[in-house]
Design a protein around this motif. Structure first.
Motif, mmCIF file in Angstrom:
data_model
loop_
_atom_site.group_PDB
_atom_site.id
_atom_site.type_symbol
_atom_site.label_atom_id
_atom_site.label_comp_id
_atom_site.label_asym_id
_atom_site.label_seq_id
_atom_site.Cartn_x
_atom_site.Cartn_y
_atom_site.Cartn_z
ATOM 1 N N LEU A 58 45.311 -50.748 7.959
ATOM 2 C CA LEU A 58 44.535 -51.940 8.279
ATOM 3 C C LEU A 58 43.580 -51.678 9.431
ATOM 4 O O LEU A 58 42.387 -52.016 9.363
ATOM 5 N N ILE A 59 44.065 -51.062 10.492
ATOM 6 C CA ILE A 59 43.226 -50.791 11.661
ATOM 7 C C ILE A 59 42.065 -49.871 11.287
ATOM 8 O O ILE A 59 40.910 -50.099 11.683
ATOM 9 N N MET A 60 42.356 -48.820 10.512
ATOM 10 C CA MET A 60 41.286 -47.886 10.134
ATOM 11 C C MET A 60 40.242 -48.556 9.243
ATOM 12 O O MET A 60 39.040 -48.278 9.352
ATOM 13 N N LEU A 61 40.677 -49.457 8.352
ATOM 14 C CA LEU A 61 39.714 -50.170 7.500
ATOM 15 C C LEU A 61 38.811 -51.076 8.346
ATOM 16 O O LEU A 61 37.616 -51.194 8.072
ATOM 17 N N VAL A 62 39.382 -51.706 9.348
ATOM 18 C CA VAL A 62 38.562 -52.532 10.241
ATOM 19 C C VAL A 62 37.533 -51.662 10.951
ATOM 20 O O VAL A 62 36.360 -52.039 11.085
ATOM 21 N N ILE A 63 37.949 -50.472 11.388
ATOM 22 C CA ILE A 63 37.029 -49.568 12.081
ATOM 23 C C ILE A 63 35.927 -49.083 11.140
ATOM 24 O O ILE A 63 34.745 -49.012 11.515
ATOM 25 N N VAL A 64 36.294 -48.751 9.898
ATOM 26 C CA VAL A 64 35.293 -48.336 8.910
ATOM 27 C C VAL A 64 34.277 -49.445 8.686
ATOM 28 O O VAL A 64 33.080 -49.191 8.483
ATOM 29 N N LEU A 385 27.704 -45.991 2.589
ATOM 30 C CA LEU A 385 27.921 -46.811 1.398
ATOM 31 C C LEU A 385 28.616 -46.031 0.287
ATOM 32 O O LEU A 385 29.619 -46.494 -0.282
ATOM 33 N N PHE A 386 28.099 -44.846 -0.020
ATOM 34 C CA PHE A 386 28.706 -44.065 -1.103
ATOM 35 C C PHE A 386 30.078 -43.521 -0.703
ATOM 36 O O PHE A 386 30.964 -43.370 -1.544
ATOM 37 N N GLY A 387 30.264 -43.238 0.591
ATOM 38 C CA GLY A 387 31.575 -42.804 1.056
ATOM 39 C C GLY A 387 32.610 -43.904 0.889
ATOM 40 O O GLY A 387 33.755 -43.648 0.489
ATOM 41 N N PHE A 388 32.207 -45.145 1.167
ATOM 42 C CA PHE A 388 33.124 -46.275 1.010
ATOM 43 C C PHE A 388 33.472 -46.473 -0.466
ATOM 44 O O PHE A 388 34.650 -46.691 -0.814
ATOM 45 N N LEU A 407 41.508 -42.517 6.023
ATOM 46 C CA LEU A 407 41.498 -41.559 7.130
ATOM 47 C C LEU A 407 40.406 -40.506 6.922
ATOM 48 O O LEU A 407 39.679 -40.148 7.854
ATOM 49 N N CYS A 408 40.271 -40.011 5.680
ATOM 50 C CA CYS A 408 39.229 -39.027 5.374
ATOM 51 C C CYS A 408 37.838 -39.629 5.562
ATOM 52 O O CYS A 408 36.937 -38.975 6.098
ATOM 53 N N LEU A 409 37.663 -40.885 5.096
ATOM 54 C CA LEU A 409 36.364 -41.532 5.263
ATOM 55 C C LEU A 409 36.048 -41.735 6.740
ATOM 56 O O LEU A 409 34.910 -41.509 7.172
ATOM 57 N N LEU A 410 37.021 -42.147 7.509
ATOM 58 C CA LEU A 410 36.808 -42.349 8.941
ATOM 59 C C LEU A 410 36.400 -41.045 9.618
ATOM 60 O O LEU A 410 35.485 -41.021 10.450
ATOM 61 N N ALA A 411 37.050 -39.949 9.244
ATOM 62 C CA ALA A 411 36.693 -38.649 9.808
ATOM 63 C C ALA A 411 35.262 -38.274 9.442
ATOM 64 O O ALA A 411 34.492 -37.777 10.281
ATOM 65 N N LEU A 412 34.865 -38.537 8.182
ATOM 66 C CA LEU A 412 33.504 -38.233 7.728
ATOM 67 C C LEU A 412 32.469 -39.046 8.509
ATOM 68 O O LEU A 412 31.424 -38.513 8.910
ATOM 69 N N LEU A 413 32.757 -40.319 8.743
ATOM 70 C CA LEU A 413 31.819 -41.172 9.479
ATOM 71 C C LEU A 413 31.673 -40.717 10.928
ATOM 72 O O LEU A 413 30.576 -40.771 11.497
ATOM 73 N N VAL A 415 32.178 -37.524 12.064
ATOM 74 C CA VAL A 415 31.503 -36.223 12.087
ATOM 75 C C VAL A 415 30.002 -36.385 11.845
ATOM 76 O O VAL A 415 29.177 -35.703 12.465
ATOM 77 N N SER A 416 29.639 -37.315 10.952
ATOM 78 C CA SER A 416 28.231 -37.502 10.588
ATOM 79 C C SER A 416 27.459 -38.349 11.601
ATOM 80 O O SER A 416 26.242 -38.481 11.510
ATOM 81 N N GLY A 417 28.151 -38.946 12.548
ATOM 82 C CA GLY A 417 27.483 -39.778 13.539
ATOM 83 C C GLY A 417 27.250 -41.207 13.105
ATOM 84 O O GLY A 417 26.585 -41.974 13.806
ATOM 85 N N CYS A 418 27.786 -41.592 11.931
ATOM 86 C CA CYS A 418 27.662 -42.983 11.484
ATOM 87 C C CYS A 418 28.493 -43.914 12.368
ATOM 88 O O CYS A 418 28.195 -45.096 12.490
ATOM 89 N N LEU A 419 29.540 -43.366 12.943
ATOM 90 C CA LEU A 419 30.371 -44.077 13.912
ATOM 91 C C LEU A 419 30.512 -43.216 15.154
ATOM 92 O O LEU A 419 30.586 -41.991 15.058
ATOM 93 N N LYS A 420 30.553 -43.851 16.299
ATOM 94 C CA LYS A 420 30.746 -43.134 17.558
ATOM 95 C C LYS A 420 32.135 -43.457 18.121
ATOM 96 O O LYS A 420 32.655 -44.564 17.936
ATOM 97 N N VAL A 421 32.707 -42.487 18.805
ATOM 98 C CA VAL A 421 34.036 -42.695 19.405
ATOM 99 C C VAL A 421 34.000 -43.850 20.393
ATOM 100 O O VAL A 421 34.905 -44.686 20.437
ATOM 101 N N ASN A 422 32.945 -43.923 21.192
ATOM 102 C CA ASN A 422 32.833 -45.006 22.167
ATOM 103 C C ASN A 422 32.755 -46.373 21.493
ATOM 104 O O ASN A 422 33.250 -47.370 22.018
#
Length: 573
Positions: A58-64, A385-388, A407-413, A415-422
């Protein structure tokens, strides 16, 4: 005795959740602490519940979803939904909204479409906004990830040792209640107010201006100063030395330092600049008010329950508030001292650094004006979009774990810079994590204290002769009532362990019983305050409470009737 004390704690939680709806995290967290200190749960159980696999998913889906909110697809599609035919516009709007909400956050879907609905030139938005919110709520029931309520129930179900829900377990029942609900929406929308776009904005925003000591208006009456008959702006009240003058009479004499509070169409706010020595609240920050940005305060914003002054708004966002709108009504009092609430609409004069501020998405849904710099475009938008879609496809077609896929999608986002750790740090869903962890701890405490066994024995001894259906209907309706008076997530978290124990006591599969909890907890239609999307469309229009009641009751009746009939049919006891 411990079980009865725990039952008293649960009842106290319900009372507190009704009384303090905005403090659900503190209430659940406090209950979890009581369970720990009283010995009803151990440290190991608490830590195990906090790292529940369903909760982690649930938490990872919210982050995605943070990355999905930064794409432009919803806004692009929403602009193409309207035509001169009101019927076609309505059907396309509610159909698209329901489908989008089946895989995306309901509130984000409504936020992305809200401005397009309000600004369309074909159909009055008052005929579309309530259907927009209700369609988003019902669309969330179509899949496992359509709403956080489904995922919370899934988290608690997996904690009992059950494999949990599959991605499309909700779809057959969800399709039935959604189609029935949308058909009802089509009918009740005919009875919604037909307010023209111009009329909708007449009393929309609350604006503050202050009269300088050097202003030539000082000493003149309101009528002499020309403030009595402004186009689309109404002088609602004057604040003078802490005293509120309301209503304002044409013969009231203006004094230096008066704060003049106007209500009206915000596009006319520049008219006030024509009066020498009359300064807008935002002018004190030195920001231009030529181009304004409209935002909605998020439910998890740090601004909630704070005033503009105490929140240091200008320093935090490089923006100043020009005007505010709330609950379909005029706000009263000094603008800088108004306590902000989730769902408030703000008009902002923005500085050069506003778009680059990293805390915008944490605190606001942006409706129009300056777009933040972190919006995705080009290959990053397509990758998100296509990753989701690939995550959903892999989960459904291969039957693999949703936990692994997300988890794999979150890692991809990342690495690609679509999401930032901060960005994840700033927007980590602490509220959901605390509520679900606390609910799991309450379920563990019910087992440890014997309360769960008491409920099970009651079902075996007292309810067996009345049939499973009666118990199921009772659980559904209690959950529905709770979700109308508290919040959907809190209702699901409170009712799950009770429904599960009742099913065990009756000797039936708990699957349909907890499915009923999930569907009932998603049904918030009658009150504009029960769900964030309802509050957003309430603030964005001239609706009154009666409009939600009159349109919500038929939708709720159809929704509940279909859900109660379809769940046991699709998932027999």
């Amino acid at each position: 005795m411990q079980g009865y004390l725990l039952a008293g704690l649960v009842l106290l939680m319900v009372v507190l959740l009704v009384r303090f709806q905005g403090r659900s995290v503190a209430i659940f967290g406090g209950a979890m602490l009581v369970c720990l200190l009283s010995g009803w749960i151990g440290q190991g159980e608490l830590l195990s519940n906090a790292s529940n696999p369903g909760l982690a998913t649930l938490i990872m889906l919210v982050i995605v979803s943070f990355a999905l909110e930064k794409t432009s697809v919803l806004r692009m599609v929403s602009r193409r939904l309207f035509s001169e035919s009101e019927t076609k516009s309505l059907l396309k709007t509610i159909s698209f909204t329901a489908l989008a909400s089946s895989v995306l956050n309901n509130t984000a879907v409504v936020a992305a479409m809200l401005n397009s609905v309000r600004n369309n030139r074909f159909v009055p938005s008052s005929r579309l906004l309530i259907p927009l919110s209700y369609a988003a709520i019902m669309g969330g029931t179509l899949t496992l990830i359509g709403t956080s309520t489904n995922l919370i129930v899934n988290s608690m179900l997996t904690d009992t040792g059950h494999p949990g829900f599959n991605f499309f377990d909700f779809t057959l029942v969800g399709a039935g209640v959604t189609l029935g609900g949308l058909a009802t929406l089509y009918v009740v929308s005919r009875f919604l107010p037909n307010i023209s776009t111009a009329s909708e904005k007449k009393t929309e925003y609350f604006v503050e201006a202050e009269l300088d000591a050097q202003s030539p208006l000082v000493g003149q009456s309101v009528e002499q100063a020309g403030l009595r008959h402004l186009e689309d702006l109404f002088l609602a009240e004057i604040i003078r030395q802490g005293q509120v003058l309301r209503p304002v009479a044409r013969y009231d004499v203006l004094q230096a330092g008066d704060k003049l509070l106007f209500s009206g169409e915000i596009s006319k706010v520049q008219v006030l600049k024509q009066f020498a020595g009359l300064d807008l609240f935002a002018d004190k920050s030195g920001l231009e008010t030529q181009q304004l940005t409209e935002v909605v305060i998020r439910e998890d914003s740090v601004l909630v329950n704070k005033s503009l002054k105490s929140s240091q708004f200008r320093a935090r966002f490089d923006a100043a508030v020009v005007a505010i709108r709330r609950d379909g009504e005029r706000v009263s009092g000094k603008l800088g001292e108004v306590r902000l609430r989730a769902g408030d609409f703000l008009l902002l004069a923005t500085g050069p650094d506003f778009a680059a501020r990293t805390n915008l998405s944490k605190n606001f849904y942006l409706l129009s004006g300056v777009e933040p710099d972190n919006m995705l475009s080009g290959w990053r938008e397509k990758l998100t979009l296509f990753g989701f879609l690939a995550m959903i496809g892999v989960t459904v077609l291969t039957g693999s774990s949703l936990f692994v896929a997300v988890l794999c999608l979150l890692a991809l986002l990342l690495v690609s810079g679509c999401l930032k750790v901060n960005e994840i740090k700033r927007r980590f869903p602490v509220e959901i994590w605390v509520i679900v962890t606390s609910a799991l701890c309450l379920a563990s405490a019910m087992q440890n204290t014997g309360l769960a066994q008491v409920i099970t024995d009651y079902a075996q001894n007292s309810l067996a002769g009345h049939g499973v259906w009666l118990t199921f209907i009772g659980v559904f309706l209690i959950t529905y009532i709770l979700t109308e008076i508290i919040t959907n997530n809190a209702a699901a978290a409170l009712m799950f362990p009770i429904a599960y124990s009742l099913a065990l006591g009756l000797g039936v599969d708990p699957f349909p019983m907890v499915m009923g909890v999930a569907f009932a907890a998603s049904a918030s239609f009658i009150s504009p305050y029960g769900y964030q999307t309802n509050l957003m469309v309430f603030n964005a229009s001239n609706y009154r409470l009666k409009h939600f009641v009159l349109s919500g009751i038929p939708v709720a009746v159809v929704y509940c009737t279909l859900a109660i009939g379809l769940i046991p049919l699709v998932f027999p006891f």
